[in-house]
Design an enzyme around this catalytic site. Structure first.
Site, PDB file in Angstrom:
ATOM      1  N   TYR A   1      33.572  88.412  -2.338  1.00  0.00           N
ATOM      2  CA  TYR A   1      33.835  88.934  -3.454  1.00  0.00           C
ATOM      3  C   TYR A   1      32.521  89.949  -4.147  1.00  0.00           C
ATOM      4  O   TYR A   1      31.032  89.898  -3.883  1.00  0.00           O
ATOM      5  CB  TYR A   1      33.604  87.837  -4.567  1.00  0.00           C
ATOM      6  CG  TYR A   1      33.746  87.859  -5.575  1.00  0.00           C
ATOM      7  CD1 TYR A   1      34.793  88.125  -6.456  1.00  0.00           C
ATOM      8  CD2 TYR A   1      32.821  87.524  -6.374  1.00  0.00           C
ATOM      9  CE1 TYR A   1      35.394  88.112  -7.958  1.00  0.00           C
ATOM     10  CE2 TYR A   1      32.106  87.405  -7.834  1.00  0.00           C
ATOM     11  CZ  TYR A   1      33.730  88.320  -8.949  1.00  0.00           C
ATOM     12  OH  TYR A   1      34.014  88.020 -10.060  1.00  0.00           O
TER      13      TYR A   1
ATOM     14  N   ASP B   1      32.571  80.669  -0.740  1.00  0.00           N
ATOM     15  CA  ASP B   1      33.360  80.421  -1.451  1.00  0.00           C
ATOM     16  C   ASP B   1      34.814  80.578  -1.343  1.00  0.00           C
ATOM     17  O   ASP B   1      35.138  81.324  -0.368  1.00  0.00           O
ATOM     18  CB  ASP B   1      33.307  82.125  -1.432  1.00  0.00           C
ATOM     19  CG  ASP B   1      33.565  82.362  -3.210  1.00  0.00           C
ATOM     20  OD1 ASP B   1      35.134  81.879  -3.974  1.00  0.00           O
ATOM     21  OD2 ASP B   1      33.574  83.135  -4.210  1.00  0.00           O
TER      22      ASP B   1
ATOM     23  N   ARG C   1      21.937  69.371 -22.354  1.00  0.00           N
ATOM     24  CA  ARG C   1      22.442  70.287 -21.302  1.00  0.00           C
ATOM     25  C   ARG C   1      23.214  70.098 -19.939  1.00  0.00           C
ATOM     26  O   ARG C   1      24.312  70.380 -19.402  1.00  0.00           O
ATOM     27  CB  ARG C   1      21.354  71.015 -20.914  1.00  0.00           C
ATOM     28  CG  ARG C   1      21.129  72.137 -20.740  1.00  0.00           C
ATOM     29  CD  ARG C   1      20.233  72.998 -19.287  1.00  0.00           C
ATOM     30  NE  ARG C   1      19.010  73.152 -20.535  1.00  0.00           N
ATOM     31  CZ  ARG C   1      17.687  72.050 -20.687  1.00  0.00           C
ATOM     32  NH1 ARG C   1      17.573  71.560 -19.361  1.00  0.00           N
ATOM     33  NH2 ARG C   1      16.684  72.337 -21.621  1.00  0.00           N
TER      34      ARG C   1
ATOM     35  N   LYS D   1      39.434  80.381 -11.720  1.00  0.00           N
ATOM     36  CA  LYS D   1      40.927  81.184 -11.313  1.00  0.00           C
ATOM     37  C   LYS D   1      41.927  79.627 -11.719  1.00  0.00           C
ATOM     38  O   LYS D   1      41.830  80.014 -12.717  1.00  0.00           O
ATOM     39  CB  LYS D   1      40.487  81.432 -10.310  1.00  0.00           C
ATOM     40  CG  LYS D   1      39.783  82.675 -10.108  1.00  0.00           C
ATOM     41  CD  LYS D   1      40.185  84.196 -10.822  1.00  0.00           C
ATOM     42  CE  LYS D   1      38.962  84.943 -10.518  1.00  0.00           C
ATOM     43  NZ  LYS D   1      37.825  85.099  -9.185  1.00  0.00           N
TER      44      LYS D   1
HETATM   45  C1  LIG Z   1      36.587  85.544  -9.698  1.00  0.00           C
HETATM   46  C2  LIG Z   1      35.936  85.184  -8.420  1.00  0.00           C
HETATM   47  C3  LIG Z   1      34.619  84.711  -8.573  1.00  0.00           C
HETATM   48  C4  LIG Z   1      33.844  84.807  -9.813  1.00  0.00           C
HETATM   49  O1  LIG Z   1      34.295  84.016 -10.567  1.00  0.00           O
HETATM   50  P1  LIG Z   1      33.587  84.045 -12.553  1.00  0.00           P
HETATM   51  O2  LIG Z   1      33.607  82.982 -12.870  1.00  0.00           O
HETATM   52  O3  LIG Z   1      34.545  85.564 -12.741  1.00  0.00           O
HETATM   53  O4  LIG Z   1      32.191  84.693 -12.426  1.00  0.00           O
HETATM   54  C5  LIG Z   1      33.637  84.183  -7.358  1.00  0.00           C
HETATM   55  N1  LIG Z   1      34.623  84.160  -6.171  1.00  0.00           N
HETATM   56  C6  LIG Z   1      35.640  84.879  -5.959  1.00  0.00           C
HETATM   57  C7  LIG Z   1      36.531  84.537  -5.036  1.00  0.00           C
HETATM   58  C8  LIG Z   1      36.176  85.411  -6.967  1.00  0.00           C
HETATM   59  O5  LIG Z   1      37.755  85.533  -7.075  1.00  0.00           O
END
Ligand SMILES: *Cc1c(COP(=O)(O)O)cnc(C)c1O
Length: 398
Positions: A117, A189, A64, A214
């Site tokens: 977000y 974040d 896992r 991203k």
């Molecule tokens: C896209 C994004 C997320 C979430 O990521 P996912 O992989 O799409 O779940 C979280 N924080 C920010 C700032 C983002 O742009």
């Protein structure tokens, strides 16, 4: 790996395959090691593995948590963020949920920056509120505003810098001092910086969360998240919880992320250069009310960006004095910008930010203006500006 080496060098030397002792060759890159099951030669080997694991070594007894491919990616995130331990999740939102569900308990309260977000609000409104966890959204540029909402049961300060739609820079060192003073855990974040342009842990944050979907992946072909921390007690807490919740990432996605991240600095520098040029293009237009991009000299957060960031990226928002009909035409006739929510890939994207979304923000646009968010991809910036210009001319003609 020698941490004195530049990140660009480190990223080319992490996640390479060791030589086979008998042949003695190796592929350059680690293969994607897919497995659910791990096997042992003897019971004694199995027992020795458990003993070493209990002392904190990253040893695998079941598939896992993933084997070498995953371990290499975890090391990459630790190097990017200046962390000691990384926990992978199957998406960025999954990583956010992992951090909050590890750090909050029933009866706790969390302060949340109002620029985070969007789906974080959904997580809070559904799962967290059902667990009797309270939360308050605050414009986190203001320590006074945070102080005013502080409660006896506040445990976590959750922020994103720069903000998700208007790229408000937050003063992470000041937020870290505030968190420390009040015994809060500061979670940031860091998808915007992805460990290359910004390092919240170095600036005093306790936990950094990244959507690897991203810029780390960088090619719009995988979903991935990571939670990175450096404090031993916090790491233990997250470790217990992520194990309990069964988080697991596909080996192929981990492999794709390693392949993508090798070019992270090169891509991000290019995204950033082009984004600045697009900012300048918009800044010269009569329709432009405001440009949101912290690396742009006229942005409200530029001084903080200069102090705390080591780079930028391809994200920017623009406030334009156009009617609803004009903005629809503008967005629809663009040829090189696709309409889409994500960012961090090779391609340019546009999002029309609707008013209900903006209502969550301290910055409120006027009735006669529109906000668009752009991701400037790796296309030629001359072509991108030409495309924006042809679309604007068509919108003006309405
Ligand atoms: C896209 C994004 C997320 C979430 O990521 P996912 O992989 O799409 O779940 C979280 N924080 C920010 C700032 C983002 O742009």
């Amino acid at each position: 790996m020698d941490t004195k080496l530049s990140l660009l060098t480190q990223l080319q030397h992490l996640g390479t395959a060791p030589c086979d002792e008998t042949t003695p060759v190796a592929p350059v890159g680690l293969p994607s090691i897919r497995t659910s099951t791990v096997r042992f030669n003897t019971l004694e080997d199995l027992e020795a593995t458990y003993r070493r694991k209990s002392k904190g070594e990253r040893l695998v007894t079941y598939g896992r948590m993933g084997m070498e491919t995953h371990a290499a990616l975890e090391t990459v995130f630790c190097q990017l963020e200046g962390g000691k331990r990384c926990f992978l999740a199957s998406s960025g939102l999954g990583a956010i949920a992992m951090s909050l569900l590890s750090l909050l308990s029933a009866g706790d309260h969390m302060l949340v920056a109002d620029c985070v977000y969007g789906p974080v609000r959904h997580l809070a409104n559904t799962v967290l509120s059902r667990m009797n966890i309270e939360f308050t959204y605050v414009p986190a540029q203001s320590l006074d505003a945070l102080q005013a909402q502080l409660k006896a049961n506040t445990k976590v300060l959750y922020v994103e810098s720069p903000g998700s739609l208007l790229f408000e820079m937050l003063d992470i060192p000041a937020l870290a001092a505030f968190a420390k003073q009040h015994g809060l855990i500061l979670v940031v974040d860091n998808t915007w910086g992805s460990g290359y342009a910004y390092q919240p842990l170095e600036l005093g944050a306790d936990v950094s969360v990244i959507a690897g979907t991203k810029y780390v992946g960088g090619h719009s072909d995988l979903m991935l998240g990571a939670v990175v921390a450096k404090d031993k007690a916090l790491i233990e807490r997250i470790d217990l919880n992520q194990y309990a919740m069964g988080y697991s990432v596909s080996a192929d996605d981990a492999w794709l992320a390693i392949r993508g991240v090798r070019t992270l600095p090169i891509r991000m520098d290019q995204h950033a250069r082009s984004a600045l040029q697009v900012c300048r293009y918009f800044d010269d237009l009569p329709e432009t009310r405001r440009v949101f991009h912290p690396a742009f000299e006229k942005d409200a957060g530029h001084a903080l960006w200069k102090r705390d960031c080591t780079g930028s990226n391809g994200m920017l928002s623009i406030e334009l004095a156009l009617s609803d009909r004009q903005i629809r035409t503008f967005v629809n006739v663009l040829e090189l910008f696709s309409i889409g929510y994500s960012w961090g890939g090779f391609e340019s994207l546009i999002q029309w930010v609707d008013r209900p979304t903006l209502e969550n923000h301290a910055y409120w646009s006027r009735e006669d203006t529109q906000i668009i968010r752009l991701h400037i991809g790796l296309e030629s910036v001359t072509d991108l500006v030409d495309d924006l210009d042809q679309a604007l001319q068509k919108a003006r003609a309405i």
